[in-house]
Write a protein that holds these residues in place. Structure first.
Motif, PDB file in Angstrom:
ATOM      1  N   ALA A   1      47.747  13.135  60.556  1.00 18.71           N
ATOM      2  CA  ALA A   1      47.147  14.169  59.873  1.00 18.71           C
ATOM      3  C   ALA A   1      45.433  13.829  59.902  1.00 18.71           C
ATOM      4  CB  ALA A   1      47.708  14.370  58.694  1.00 18.71           C
ATOM      5  N   GLU A   2      45.124  12.537  59.358  1.00 11.93           N
ATOM      6  CA  GLU A   2      43.896  12.049  59.281  1.00 11.93           C
ATOM      7  C   GLU A   2      43.018  12.027  60.487  1.00 11.93           C
ATOM      8  OE1 GLU A   2      44.523   9.206  55.351  1.00 11.93           O
ATOM      9  OE2 GLU A   2      44.720   8.570  57.430  1.00 11.93           O
ATOM     10  N   GLY A   3      43.695  11.518  61.548  1.00  7.41           N
ATOM     11  CA  GLY A   3      43.228  11.541  62.835  1.00  7.41           C
ATOM     12  C   GLY A   3      42.969  12.816  63.557  1.00  7.41           C
ATOM     13  N   ALA A   4      43.831  13.932  63.283  1.00  4.05           N
ATOM     14  CA  ALA A   4      43.628  14.983  63.820  1.00  4.05           C
ATOM     15  C   ALA A   4      42.418  15.852  63.221  1.00  4.05           C
ATOM     16  CB  ALA A   4      44.950  15.813  63.649  1.00  4.05           C
ATOM     17  N   ALA A   5      42.264  15.473  62.001  1.00  7.35           N
ATOM     18  CA  ALA A   5      40.924  16.195  61.194  1.00  7.35           C
ATOM     19  C   ALA A   5      40.008  15.403  61.779  1.00  7.35           C
ATOM     20  CB  ALA A   5      41.216  15.985  59.718  1.00  7.35           C
ATOM     21  N   TRP A   6      39.873  14.121  61.993  1.00  6.85           N
ATOM     22  CA  TRP A   6      38.665  13.230  62.287  1.00  6.85           C
ATOM     23  C   TRP A   6      38.303  13.511  63.785  1.00  6.85           C
ATOM     24  CZ3 TRP A   6      38.767   9.936  66.534  1.00  6.85           C
ATOM     25  CH2 TRP A   6      37.387   9.116  66.746  1.00  6.85           C
ATOM     26  N   LEU A   7      39.372  13.821  64.725  1.00  9.18           N
ATOM     27  CA  LEU A   7      38.930  14.377  66.075  1.00  9.18           C
ATOM     28  C   LEU A   7      38.497  15.513  66.276  1.00  9.18           C
ATOM     29  CD1 LEU A   7      39.028  13.408  69.146  1.00  9.18           C
ATOM     30  CD2 LEU A   7      41.582  14.206  69.163  1.00  9.18           C
ATOM     31  N   ALA A   8      39.044  16.518  65.440  1.00 10.04           N
ATOM     32  CA  ALA A   8      38.843  17.908  65.447  1.00 10.04           C
ATOM     33  C   ALA A   8      37.229  18.141  65.404  1.00 10.04           C
ATOM     34  CB  ALA A   8      39.466  18.688  64.583  1.00 10.04           C
ATOM     35  N   ALA A   9      36.616  17.248  64.415  1.00 12.53           N
ATOM     36  CA  ALA A   9      34.939  17.357  63.886  1.00 12.53           C
ATOM     37  C   ALA A   9      34.298  17.071  65.188  1.00 12.53           C
ATOM     38  CB  ALA A   9      34.973  16.479  62.753  1.00 12.53           C
ATOM     39  N   PHE A  10      34.644  16.002  66.006  1.00 11.02           N
ATOM     40  CA  PHE A  10      33.855  15.582  67.232  1.00 11.02           C
ATOM     41  C   PHE A  10      34.501  16.672  68.356  1.00 11.02           C
ATOM     42  CE2 PHE A  10      34.713  11.619  65.034  1.00 11.02           C
ATOM     43  CZ  PHE A  10      33.410  11.234  64.911  1.00 11.02           C
ATOM     44  N   LEU A  11      35.478  17.303  68.556  1.00  6.06           N
ATOM     45  CA  LEU A  11      35.772  18.187  69.507  1.00  6.06           C
ATOM     46  C   LEU A  11      34.910  19.487  69.291  1.00  6.06           C
ATOM     47  CD1 LEU A  11      39.866  17.946  69.683  1.00  6.06           C
ATOM     48  CD2 LEU A  11      37.995  16.802  71.318  1.00  6.06           C
ATOM     49  N   ASP A  12      34.680  19.835  68.129  1.00  4.17           N
ATOM     50  CA  ASP A  12      33.927  21.298  67.845  1.00  4.17           C
ATOM     51  C   ASP A  12      32.660  20.860  68.485  1.00  4.17           C
ATOM     52  OD1 ASP A  12      36.373  22.400  66.627  1.00  4.17           O
ATOM     53  OD2 ASP A  12      35.852  21.943  64.556  1.00  4.17           O
ATOM     54  N   LYS A  13      32.039  19.763  68.302  1.00  3.87           N
ATOM     55  CA  LYS A  13      31.019  19.448  68.653  1.00  3.87           C
ATOM     56  C   LYS A  13      30.681  19.224  70.128  1.00  3.87           C
ATOM     57  CE  LYS A  13      29.113  18.608  63.994  1.00  3.87           C
ATOM     58  NZ  LYS A  13      30.346  18.825  63.267  1.00  3.87           N
ATOM     59  N   GLY A  14      31.708  19.116  70.901  1.00  4.19           N
ATOM     60  CA  GLY A  14      31.558  18.416  72.263  1.00  4.19           C
ATOM     61  C   GLY A  14      31.084  17.101  72.218  1.00  4.19           C
ATOM     62  N   ALA A  15      31.473  16.340  71.157  1.00  2.00           N
ATOM     63  CA  ALA A  15      30.969  14.885  71.083  1.00  2.00           C
ATOM     64  C   ALA A  15      32.191  13.971  71.282  1.00  2.00           C
ATOM     65  CB  ALA A  15      30.199  14.798  70.044  1.00  2.00           C
ATOM     66  N   ALA A  16      33.018  14.190  71.826  1.00  2.00           N
ATOM     67  CA  ALA A  16      34.126  13.351  71.941  1.00  2.00           C
ATOM     68  C   ALA A  16      34.659  13.097  73.451  1.00  2.00           C
ATOM     69  CB  ALA A  16      35.621  13.477  71.054  1.00  2.00           C
ATOM     70  N   PHE A  17      35.030  11.825  74.181  1.00  3.85           N
ATOM     71  CA  PHE A  17      35.205  11.727  75.406  1.00  3.85           C
ATOM     72  C   PHE A  17      36.250  10.546  75.503  1.00  3.85           C
ATOM     73  CE2 PHE A  17      30.997  13.250  75.022  1.00  3.85           C
ATOM     74  CZ  PHE A  17      30.861  14.211  76.107  1.00  3.85           C
ATOM     75  N   VAL A  18      37.136  10.745  76.377  1.00  2.00           N
ATOM     76  CA  VAL A  18      38.140   9.725  76.744  1.00  2.00           C
ATOM     77  C   VAL A  18      37.860   9.184  78.007  1.00  2.00           C
ATOM     78  CG1 VAL A  18      39.958  10.540  75.217  1.00  2.00           C
ATOM     79  CG2 VAL A  18      40.046  11.397  77.442  1.00  2.00           C
ATOM     80  N   ALA A  19      38.424   7.984  78.271  1.00  2.00           N
ATOM     81  CA  ALA A  19      38.325   7.556  79.731  1.00  2.00           C
ATOM     82  C   ALA A  19      39.879   7.201  80.163  1.00  2.00           C
ATOM     83  CB  ALA A  19      37.856   5.709  79.758  1.00  2.00           C
ATOM     84  N   GLU A  20      40.172   7.716  81.503  1.00  2.00           N
ATOM     85  CA  GLU A  20      41.586   7.784  81.818  1.00  2.00           C
ATOM     86  C   GLU A  20      41.463   6.729  82.940  1.00  2.00           C
ATOM     87  OE1 GLU A  20      43.786  11.808  81.051  1.00  2.00           O
ATOM     88  OE2 GLU A  20      41.978  11.752  82.707  1.00  2.00           O
ATOM     89  N   HIS A  21      42.705   6.270  83.114  1.00  2.00           N
ATOM     90  CA  HIS A  21      42.929   5.257  84.489  1.00  2.00           C
ATOM     91  C   HIS A  21      44.316   5.366  84.794  1.00  2.00           C
ATOM     92  CE1 HIS A  21      42.581   1.888  87.495  1.00  2.00           C
ATOM     93  NE2 HIS A  21      43.504   1.552  86.910  1.00  2.00           N
ATOM     94  N   ALA A  22      44.660   5.884  85.851  1.00  2.00           N
ATOM     95  CA  ALA A  22      46.046   5.795  86.509  1.00  2.00           C
ATOM     96  C   ALA A  22      46.824   6.882  85.393  1.00  2.00           C
ATOM     97  CB  ALA A  22      46.644   4.484  86.484  1.00  2.00           C
ATOM     98  N   GLY A  23      46.315   7.944  85.045  1.00  2.00           N
ATOM     99  CA  GLY A  23      47.040   8.816  84.047  1.00  2.00           C
ATOM    100  C   GLY A  23      47.046   8.486  82.588  1.00  2.00           C
ATOM    101  N   GLU A  24      46.449   7.350  82.399  1.00  2.00           N
ATOM    102  CA  GLU A  24      46.557   6.919  80.821  1.00  2.00           C
ATOM    103  C   GLU A  24      45.193   6.844  80.153  1.00  2.00           C
ATOM    104  OE1 GLU A  24      50.243   3.882  80.626  1.00  2.00           O
ATOM    105  OE2 GLU A  24      48.269   3.018  81.158  1.00  2.00           O
ATOM    106  N   ILE A  25      45.178   7.014  78.961  1.00  2.00           N
ATOM    107  CA  ILE A  25      43.984   6.979  78.383  1.00  2.00           C
ATOM    108  C   ILE A  25      43.436   5.592  77.779  1.00  2.00           C
ATOM    109  CG2 ILE A  25      42.759   7.628  75.919  1.00  2.00           C
ATOM    110  CD1 ILE A  25      44.029  10.410  76.403  1.00  2.00           C
ATOM    111  N   VAL A  26      42.474   5.033  78.510  1.00  3.25           N
ATOM    112  CA  VAL A  26      42.258   3.607  78.046  1.00  3.25           C
ATOM    113  C   VAL A  26      41.171   3.201  77.114  1.00  3.25           C
ATOM    114  CG1 VAL A  26      43.522   2.755  80.493  1.00  3.25           C
ATOM    115  CG2 VAL A  26      40.993   3.437  80.207  1.00  3.25           C
ATOM    116  N   GLY A  27      40.470   4.436  76.849  1.00  2.28           N
ATOM    117  CA  GLY A  27      39.317   4.090  75.781  1.00  2.28           C
ATOM    118  C   GLY A  27      38.983   5.574  75.402  1.00  2.28           C
ATOM    119  N   PHE A  28      38.233   5.538  74.134  1.00  2.00           N
ATOM    120  CA  PHE A  28      37.403   6.647  73.877  1.00  2.00           C
ATOM    121  C   PHE A  28      36.045   6.603  73.226  1.00  2.00           C
ATOM    122  CE2 PHE A  28      39.213   5.406  69.884  1.00  2.00           C
ATOM    123  CZ  PHE A  28      38.515   5.552  69.137  1.00  2.00           C
ATOM    124  N   GLY A  29      35.405   7.541  73.185  1.00  2.85           N
ATOM    125  CA  GLY A  29      33.942   7.429  72.623  1.00  2.85           C
ATOM    126  C   GLY A  29      33.226   8.530  71.871  1.00  2.85           C
TER     127      GLY A  29
END
Length: 179
Positions: free
Chosen positions: A55-83
């Protein structure tokens, strides 16, 4: 379909063997939370001992998603990092200064994932109108300091013993990049 950023097109991502960076989505929460909680448990990258709940993670992430300021790195179909990036301070006088955070799954360190993410964060923050990007890095994190130096960040100082984790005092290195 989300855009895929490629090196040389102004918003980057990584070497093909490292990862592809795309805007994060709410469905990425479990993978992001796993990386984030691993950093909390096993490193000094995040200065807290408290794991983030879904729940805390969802609220934290939503704040970045709303601003277009969150990105993930994918490799072979898996998320291997985020910024993410966000305003460095909340007072309006700092409104043109952003702070970045980059986290890479431990089994993908040293493979260009962090570079791919940081490149996209810089490009996105610049496009969003930020003037400066700040990196607050635990001083013993030589890999993160080197990563930021490769992108032109300059060390603007170290604040000694301002944090504590794992029973030891931590120093904070502050780095700056003019966008």
């Amino acid at each position: 379909m989300d855009p895929i950023y490629e090196k040389g097109q102004g918003a980057a991502v990584a070497l093909a063997e490292a990862a592809t960076v795309r805007p994060a989505r709410s469905g990425d929460l479990d993978a992001i939370l796993a990386i984030r909680n691993d950093a909390i448990e096993n490193s000094t990258a995040l200065w807290t001992d408290t794991l983030q709940t879904p729940a805390e993670g969802a609220a934290w992430l939503a704040a970045f998603l709303d601003k277009g300021a969150a990105f993930v790195a994918e490799h072979a179909g898996e998320i291997v990092g985020f910024g993410v990036y966000a305003p460095w301070r909340t007072l309006e006088g700092f409104r043109h200064s952003a702070e970045n955070s980059v986290y890479v799954r431990t089994d993908r360190h040293g493979l260009g994932v962090g570079s791919a993410l940081l490149d996209v964060l810089i490009t996105s923050a610049r496009a969003a109108g930020y003037h400066v990007m700040i990196a607050d890095i635990e001083s013993g994190n030589a890999a993160s300091i080197r990563l930021h130096e490769r992108f032109g960040f300059q060390d603007v100082g170290t604040v000694r013993e301002v944090g504590i984790k794992f029973g030891r005092w931590l120093d904070l290195t502050i780095m700056r990049l003019a966008l």
